[in-house]
Motif scaffolding. Sequence first.
Motif, mmCIF file in Angstrom:
data_model
loop_
_atom_site.group_PDB
_atom_site.id
_atom_site.type_symbol
_atom_site.label_atom_id
_atom_site.label_comp_id
_atom_site.label_asym_id
_atom_site.label_seq_id
_atom_site.Cartn_x
_atom_site.Cartn_y
_atom_site.Cartn_z
ATOM 1 N N GLY A 190 -5.703 5.533 12.951
ATOM 2 C CA GLY A 190 -4.940 4.699 11.952
ATOM 3 C C GLY A 190 -4.582 5.045 10.590
ATOM 4 N N HIS A 191 -3.243 5.145 10.082
ATOM 5 C CA HIS A 191 -3.484 4.879 8.692
ATOM 6 C C HIS A 191 -2.731 3.484 7.533
ATOM 7 C CE1 HIS A 191 1.529 5.072 8.648
ATOM 8 N NE2 HIS A 191 1.212 5.483 9.188
ATOM 9 N N HIS A 192 -3.173 3.607 6.828
ATOM 10 C CA HIS A 192 -2.637 2.066 5.971
ATOM 11 C C HIS A 192 -1.980 2.108 5.070
ATOM 12 C CE1 HIS A 192 -5.056 1.917 2.145
ATOM 13 N NE2 HIS A 192 -6.102 3.133 3.268
ATOM 14 N N ASP A 193 -1.748 3.529 4.530
ATOM 15 C CA ASP A 193 -0.478 3.374 3.229
ATOM 16 C C ASP A 193 0.876 3.201 4.316
ATOM 17 O OD1 ASP A 193 -1.075 6.192 4.858
ATOM 18 O OD2 ASP A 193 0.203 6.970 2.799
ATOM 19 N N THR A 194 1.853 3.344 3.205
ATOM 20 C CA THR A 194 3.134 2.879 4.009
ATOM 21 C C THR A 194 4.246 3.885 2.974
ATOM 22 O OG1 THR A 194 3.555 1.079 2.511
ATOM 23 C CG2 THR A 194 2.758 0.717 4.224
ATOM 24 N N VAL A 195 5.571 3.349 3.055
ATOM 25 C CA VAL A 195 6.508 4.517 2.233
ATOM 26 C C VAL A 195 7.139 3.578 1.543
ATOM 27 C CG1 VAL A 195 6.920 5.867 3.855
ATOM 28 C CG2 VAL A 195 8.562 4.324 4.209
ATOM 29 N N TRP A 196 6.938 2.219 1.354
ATOM 30 C CA TRP A 196 7.535 1.250 0.426
ATOM 31 C C TRP A 196 6.857 0.716 -0.741
ATOM 32 C CZ3 TRP A 196 11.315 -1.915 2.060
ATOM 33 C CH2 TRP A 196 12.442 -1.613 4.345
ATOM 34 N N PRO A 197 7.707 1.121 -1.945
ATOM 35 C CA PRO A 197 7.214 1.176 -3.016
ATOM 36 C C PRO A 197 6.599 -0.442 -3.338
ATOM 37 C CG PRO A 197 9.042 2.329 -3.123
ATOM 38 C CD PRO A 197 8.731 1.474 -1.515
ATOM 39 N N VAL A 198 5.067 -0.645 -4.621
ATOM 40 C CA VAL A 198 4.870 -1.548 -4.792
ATOM 41 C C VAL A 198 6.196 -3.115 -5.277
ATOM 42 C CG1 VAL A 198 2.900 -3.252 -6.055
ATOM 43 C CG2 VAL A 198 2.469 -1.076 -5.009
ATOM 44 N N GLY A 199 6.517 -4.180 -4.509
ATOM 45 C CA GLY A 199 7.284 -4.867 -4.870
ATOM 46 C C GLY A 199 8.122 -4.934 -4.110
ATOM 47 N N SER B 168 0.711 -1.221 0.293
ATOM 48 C CA SER B 168 -0.290 0.251 -0.429
ATOM 49 C C SER B 168 0.735 1.449 -0.087
ATOM 50 C CB SER B 168 -0.472 0.078 1.039
ATOM 51 O OG SER B 168 -0.463 -0.172 2.672
ATOM 52 N N PHE B 169 1.629 1.156 -1.003
ATOM 53 C CA PHE B 169 2.601 2.741 -1.232
ATOM 54 C C PHE B 169 2.138 3.970 -0.925
ATOM 55 C CE2 PHE B 169 5.230 4.964 -3.925
ATOM 56 C CZ PHE B 169 6.284 5.760 -3.458
ATOM 57 N N SER B 170 2.160 4.920 -0.634
ATOM 58 C CA SER B 170 1.360 6.145 -1.020
ATOM 59 C C SER B 170 1.121 6.784 -1.976
ATOM 60 C CB SER B 170 2.109 7.560 0.274
ATOM 61 O OG SER B 170 2.017 6.614 1.788
ATOM 62 N N ALA B 171 1.867 6.489 -3.030
ATOM 63 C CA ALA B 171 1.837 7.088 -4.174
ATOM 64 C C ALA B 171 0.590 6.443 -5.477
ATOM 65 C CB ALA B 171 3.276 7.062 -4.899
ATOM 66 N N ASP B 172 0.348 5.338 -4.790
ATOM 67 C CA ASP B 172 0.305 3.950 -6.115
ATOM 68 C C ASP B 172 -1.322 3.844 -5.210
ATOM 69 O OD1 ASP B 172 -1.162 1.660 -7.158
ATOM 70 O OD2 ASP B 172 0.955 1.121 -7.361
#
Length: 380
Positions: free
Chosen positions: A64-73, A13-17
């Motif tokens: 809370g939040h469900h986004d993360t800093v980790w890009p998909v992959g 769940s990358f924030s930018a995607d």
Amino acid sequence: MLADLEELVVCESFSADHAALARSAEVVGALGARLLGAVPETIVIDGVTHLRWTFGTPRVLLLGHHDTVWPVGSLESHPWSVADGTARGPGVLDMKAGLVQMFHALASLPSPEGVCVLVNGDEEIGSPTSRELIEEAARGCAATFVLEASANEAGALKTARKGTSRYEVVVHGKAAHAGLEPHRGINAAVEAAHQVLAIAGLGASAGAVGTTCPVLGATTITPTLMSAGSTLNTVPALARISVDVRVPTLAAQDRTDELMRALTARTPGARLTVRGGKKRPPMEPESSAELFALASRIASELGQEPLRGVAVGGASDGNFTAAAGCPTLDGLGAVGGGAHADTEHVQVARMIPRTRLLAQLVARRTSTSPSAGCPTTPTS
């Protein structure tokens, strides 16, 4: 709880995607629906998916939040795993374990009546589309509990946070051939160098106002990213400087804004444009004092180790709820370390004790009548 955590972590769940966020929201929503017995309200703003559960007239906001800093992959290089009492994977600490603990804490109570649960999808980038939702919910509640991770491996809660501002200083110069006629140019890179030194020296001026908070310390104004020029043989016509600001008080945030906008060019012919501004207000210690005292009593009653509260420089959505006038306690999520880094992990043995602590906090605060409720339509 570990099975639920795995389900959330393996759904990236990358924030930018935005497509990934939509998939994540479905998984988080299904988990919440199973444990709470109610389907969430799905709110999509500018392509970002947020979730909200409202039970009766809320007195407590769980955030809370469900986004993360980790890009998909990222799962390929950082797979989900549990070994030696440690859970790992992208976003496991920040803050998918916190979401699991939150849902299980509510499910352990006789009823979630009096609770508003808000899970946003853009916290990691400053909550641009969810800030209004957060502030609206907080203004109607008597307490906000933020499920961000603990402050350290010892499990300290976050009782104060600095506010944040972000700026970009754009330097406008004039291009010229660096070999044939450099004197005809206005070197934006040279002017940027002057500005970096000037910006780095602003901290003392900002600190002259508003740093009366000994817990949060001084204002910091830090030039971070800088770029200039377009080719190796051209006098740079444009340069950019990114600036990170952390403030202990609203007065310091206002003063810093004044100082940043008062920057002036020192190279003849150059000019400046200052973009950006205030992002999150500070979460001052007073906003958490009563709730931290309550949490400490509950931890003692449960036979848990004494709680410690610390002030941190990083901001969260708890900054918004505290500034909205709602008492706020942060860092109630997972205990672990390495957030946003290769070493991100959660101490599995601490998940159940933290879940029990949160459940009791919610139970105590929902039994206290507030002056108003969360201005949303109940979903159950």
